[in-house]
Design a protein around this motif. Structure first.
Motif, PDB file in Angstrom:
ATOM      1  N   PHE A   1     -26.852  -3.223  -9.690  1.00  0.00           N
ATOM      2  CA  PHE A   1     -25.423  -3.105  -9.977  1.00  0.00           C
ATOM      3  C   PHE A   1     -25.032  -1.675 -10.365  1.00  0.00           C
ATOM      4  N   GLU A   2     -26.006  -0.801 -10.510  1.00  0.00           N
ATOM      5  CA  GLU A   2     -25.709   0.583 -10.823  1.00  0.00           C
ATOM      6  C   GLU A   2     -25.894   1.494  -9.616  1.00  0.00           C
ATOM      7  N   SER A   3     -26.036   0.881  -8.448  1.00  0.00           N
ATOM      8  CA  SER A   3     -26.246   1.668  -7.233  1.00  0.00           C
ATOM      9  C   SER A   3     -24.935   2.228  -6.715  1.00  0.00           C
ATOM     10  N   ASP A   4     -25.064   3.170  -5.764  1.00  0.00           N
ATOM     11  CA  ASP A   4     -23.875   3.780  -5.159  1.00  0.00           C
ATOM     12  C   ASP A   4     -23.095   2.766  -4.321  1.00  0.00           C
ATOM     13  N   GLU A   5     -23.761   1.774  -3.763  1.00  0.00           N
ATOM     14  CA  GLU A   5     -23.076   0.763  -2.958  1.00  0.00           C
ATOM     15  C   GLU A   5     -22.102  -0.052  -3.806  1.00  0.00           C
ATOM     16  N   VAL A   6     -22.510  -0.409  -4.985  1.00  0.00           N
ATOM     17  CA  VAL A   6     -21.623  -1.175  -5.879  1.00  0.00           C
ATOM     18  C   VAL A   6     -20.440  -0.315  -6.284  1.00  0.00           C
ATOM     19  N   LEU A   7     -20.703   0.960  -6.559  1.00  0.00           N
ATOM     20  CA  LEU A   7     -19.610   1.850  -6.942  1.00  0.00           C
ATOM     21  C   LEU A   7     -18.604   1.997  -5.800  1.00  0.00           C
ATOM     22  N   ALA A   8     -19.114   2.151  -4.563  1.00  0.00           N
ATOM     23  CA  ALA A   8     -18.216   2.284  -3.408  1.00  0.00           C
ATOM     24  C   ALA A   8     -17.406   1.009  -3.188  1.00  0.00           C
ATOM     25  N   ALA A   9     -18.034  -0.145  -3.418  1.00  0.00           N
ATOM     26  CA  ALA A   9     -17.321  -1.415  -3.268  1.00  0.00           C
ATOM     27  C   ALA A   9     -16.202  -1.533  -4.286  1.00  0.00           C
ATOM     28  N   CYS A  10     -16.468  -1.144  -5.504  1.00  0.00           N
ATOM     29  CA  CYS A  10     -15.430  -1.210  -6.544  1.00  0.00           C
ATOM     30  C   CYS A  10     -14.279  -0.264  -6.233  1.00  0.00           C
ATOM     31  N   VAL A  11     -14.613   0.929  -5.732  1.00  0.00           N
ATOM     32  CA  VAL A  11     -13.563   1.883  -5.383  1.00  0.00           C
ATOM     33  C   VAL A  11     -12.686   1.328  -4.259  1.00  0.00           C
ATOM     34  N   ALA A  12     -13.310   0.691  -3.240  1.00  0.00           N
ATOM     35  CA  ALA A  12     -12.553   0.127  -2.119  1.00  0.00           C
ATOM     36  C   ALA A  12     -11.616  -0.980  -2.590  1.00  0.00           C
ATOM     37  N   VAL A  13     -12.101  -1.860  -3.469  1.00  0.00           N
ATOM     38  CA  VAL A  13     -11.255  -2.942  -3.999  1.00  0.00           C
ATOM     39  C   VAL A  13     -10.115  -2.376  -4.825  1.00  0.00           C
ATOM     40  N   ALA A  14     -10.385  -1.350  -5.611  1.00  0.00           N
ATOM     41  CA  ALA A  14      -9.334  -0.735  -6.436  1.00  0.00           C
ATOM     42  C   ALA A  14      -8.262  -0.092  -5.565  1.00  0.00           C
ATOM     43  N   GLU A  15      -8.688   0.559  -4.464  1.00  0.00           N
ATOM     44  CA  GLU A  15      -7.709   1.159  -3.561  1.00  0.00           C
ATOM     45  C   GLU A  15      -6.829   0.100  -2.910  1.00  0.00           C
ATOM     46  N   ARG A  16      -7.402  -1.000  -2.509  1.00  0.00           N
ATOM     47  CA  ARG A  16      -6.598  -2.088  -1.930  1.00  0.00           C
ATOM     48  C   ARG A  16      -5.603  -2.624  -2.964  1.00  0.00           C
ATOM     49  N   GLN A  17      -6.051  -2.774  -4.188  1.00  0.00           N
ATOM     50  CA  GLN A  17      -5.180  -3.270  -5.243  1.00  0.00           C
ATOM     51  C   GLN A  17      -4.013  -2.318  -5.478  1.00  0.00           C
ATOM     52  N   THR A  18      -4.305  -0.996  -5.438  1.00  0.00           N
ATOM     53  CA  THR A  18      -3.243  -0.004  -5.632  1.00  0.00           C
ATOM     54  C   THR A  18      -2.226  -0.063  -4.499  1.00  0.00           C
ATOM     55  N   ARG A  19      -2.702  -0.159  -3.256  1.00  0.00           N
ATOM     56  CA  ARG A  19      -1.785  -0.251  -2.112  1.00  0.00           C
ATOM     57  C   ARG A  19      -0.939  -1.513  -2.182  1.00  0.00           C
ATOM     58  N   TYR A  20      -1.539  -2.594  -2.634  1.00  0.00           N
ATOM     59  CA  TYR A  20      -0.802  -3.861  -2.747  1.00  0.00           C
ATOM     60  C   TYR A  20       0.301  -3.759  -3.795  1.00  0.00           C
ATOM     61  N   GLU A  21      -0.006  -3.116  -4.915  1.00  0.00           N
ATOM     62  CA  GLU A  21       1.003  -2.964  -5.972  1.00  0.00           C
ATOM     63  C   GLU A  21       2.140  -2.059  -5.506  1.00  0.00           C
ATOM     64  N   GLU A  22       1.807  -0.994  -4.772  1.00  0.00           N
ATOM     65  CA  GLU A  22       2.851  -0.124  -4.241  1.00  0.00           C
ATOM     66  C   GLU A  22       3.712  -0.855  -3.213  1.00  0.00           C
ATOM     67  N   MET A  23       3.068  -1.689  -2.425  1.00  0.00           N
ATOM     68  CA  MET A  23       3.805  -2.450  -1.415  1.00  0.00           C
ATOM     69  C   MET A  23       4.786  -3.425  -2.066  1.00  0.00           C
ATOM     70  N   LYS A  24       4.400  -4.009  -3.172  1.00  0.00           N
ATOM     71  CA  LYS A  24       5.282  -4.941  -3.872  1.00  0.00           C
ATOM     72  C   LYS A  24       6.492  -4.230  -4.459  1.00  0.00           C
ATOM     73  N   ARG A  25       6.318  -2.931  -4.786  1.00  0.00           N
ATOM     74  CA  ARG A  25       7.426  -2.156  -5.355  1.00  0.00           C
ATOM     75  C   ARG A  25       8.295  -1.504  -4.282  1.00  0.00           C
ATOM     76  N   THR A  26       7.961  -1.729  -3.045  1.00  0.00           N
ATOM     77  CA  THR A  26       8.700  -1.122  -1.946  1.00  0.00           C
ATOM     78  C   THR A  26       9.852  -2.033  -1.520  1.00  0.00           C
ATOM     79  N   ALA A  27      11.040  -1.461  -1.417  1.00  0.00           N
ATOM     80  CA  ALA A  27      12.225  -2.205  -0.983  1.00  0.00           C
ATOM     81  C   ALA A  27      12.618  -1.741   0.410  1.00  0.00           C
ATOM     82  N   VAL A  28      13.053  -2.679   1.229  1.00  0.00           N
ATOM     83  CA  VAL A  28      13.512  -2.381   2.588  1.00  0.00           C
ATOM     84  C   VAL A  28      15.005  -2.077   2.538  1.00  0.00           C
ATOM     85  N   VAL A  29      15.386  -0.924   3.092  1.00  0.00           N
ATOM     86  CA  VAL A  29      16.778  -0.491   3.076  1.00  0.00           C
ATOM     87  C   VAL A  29      17.232  -0.216   4.500  1.00  0.00           C
ATOM     88  N   VAL A  30      18.426  -0.720   4.838  1.00  0.00           N
ATOM     89  CA  VAL A  30      19.033  -0.471   6.149  1.00  0.00           C
ATOM     90  C   VAL A  30      20.320   0.299   5.927  1.00  0.00           C
TER      91      VAL A  30
END
Length: 271
Positions: A208-237
């Motif tokens: 659990f202290e390997s680089d693979e676990v660290l990379a997996a956590c970083v990837a999940v965190a990035e997805r979570q950040t994009r999802y939160e930004e997407m929820k705050r995005t409003a569509v304007v016409v």
């Protein structure tokens, strides 16, 4: 003593032929009224014509009274007057059209659409009925149907600028906004699924202290950040129909949502 009798004027004489004619007519038997033939079909048709004339006159009066009430803001009373008029003249498309307008103002969305549909059915070539139907359909949320109704109205009356500049452009903006909002909702759902069912969680890690676990956590965190930004995005016409996105904070998004929910997409035409 002389007896009393009716005295004729001097020189007045009754001809023998006149006396004979009078006696002959007196001997004729009286006609029984029951023996006279009556054209009952004509009588019934005439009575129906009179009844229809009375219904049309009363319906016209009720229509005018309803229009006065609607102009005064007494919308439910106006609808009641028009319902009474419709009972008398159920084939009058104008009654259904003005009723649809007022029901749209009252946010009675489904009855408004049904009334406008009846007006279009009774007078298919009346462009104002198609315009009213399109506005009622937008208020119901059927934007695609509203676009078609406005297109029919423009086809029937291409010289009416309000159909181009207001109704159709307004419906097309809403159509683009709905399409963009639907696409955004799908993207949010896909992003959420990638977070819940992340591929990094499907495998076992020995260290659990390997680089693979660290990379997996970083990837999940990035997805979570994009999802939160997407929820705050409003569509304007914008007014030109261009679809853009805008990122707002949590408080701003709540204010925007509340303002949109309070906005009434109603455009009623005057009587």
């Amino acid at each position: 003593m002389a007896s009393f009798g009716w005295k004729r004027k001097v020189g007045e004489k009754v001809s023998k032929s006149a006396v004979q004619q009078f006696e002959a007519e007196a001997e004729k038997p009286e006609k029984d009224p029951k023996d006279e033939k009556v054209d009952w079909i004509h009588v019934i048709k005439r009575r129906r014509e009179v009844l229809l004339e009375d219904c049309a006159a009363k319906s016209k009066r009720l229509k005018a009274e309803g229009e006065v009430l609607a102009e005064q803001g007494r919308h439910w009373e106006a609808v009641k007057k028009w319902d009474e008029a419709i009972q008398l003249t159920p084939d009058d498309p104008v009654l259904y059209e003005i009723k649809s307008q007022v029901l749209t103002i009252l946010q009675e969305v489904f009855p408004a659409v049904k009334a406008a549909e009846m007006a279009v059915k009774l007078r298919p070539l009346w462009w104002e009925a198609w315009q009213t139907l399109g506005r009622a359909q937008i208020n119901l949320g059927e934007v695609d149907l509203a676009v078609r109704s406005f297109q029919v109205a423009i086809h029937l009356c291409p010289s009416e600028r309000s159909l181009w500049q207001e109704d159709l452009s307004w419906a097309c903006r809403l159509q683009k906004q709905h399409s963009a909002a639907k696409e955004k909702s799908q993207q949010e759902e896909e992003a959420r699924e990638q977070i819940v069912n992340a591929p990094e969680f499907s495998r076992d890690y020995d260290d659990f202290e390997s680089d693979e676990v660290l990379a997996a956590c970083v990837a999940v965190a990035e997805r979570q950040t994009r999802y939160e930004e997407m929820k705050r995005t409003a569509v304007v016409v914008d007014a030109d129909g261009n679809v853009t996105t805008r990122v707002t904070d949590a408080e701003g998004s709540e204010d925007t949502a509340s303002s949109l929910s309070m906005e009434q997409f109603v455009k009623a035409r005057g009587f």
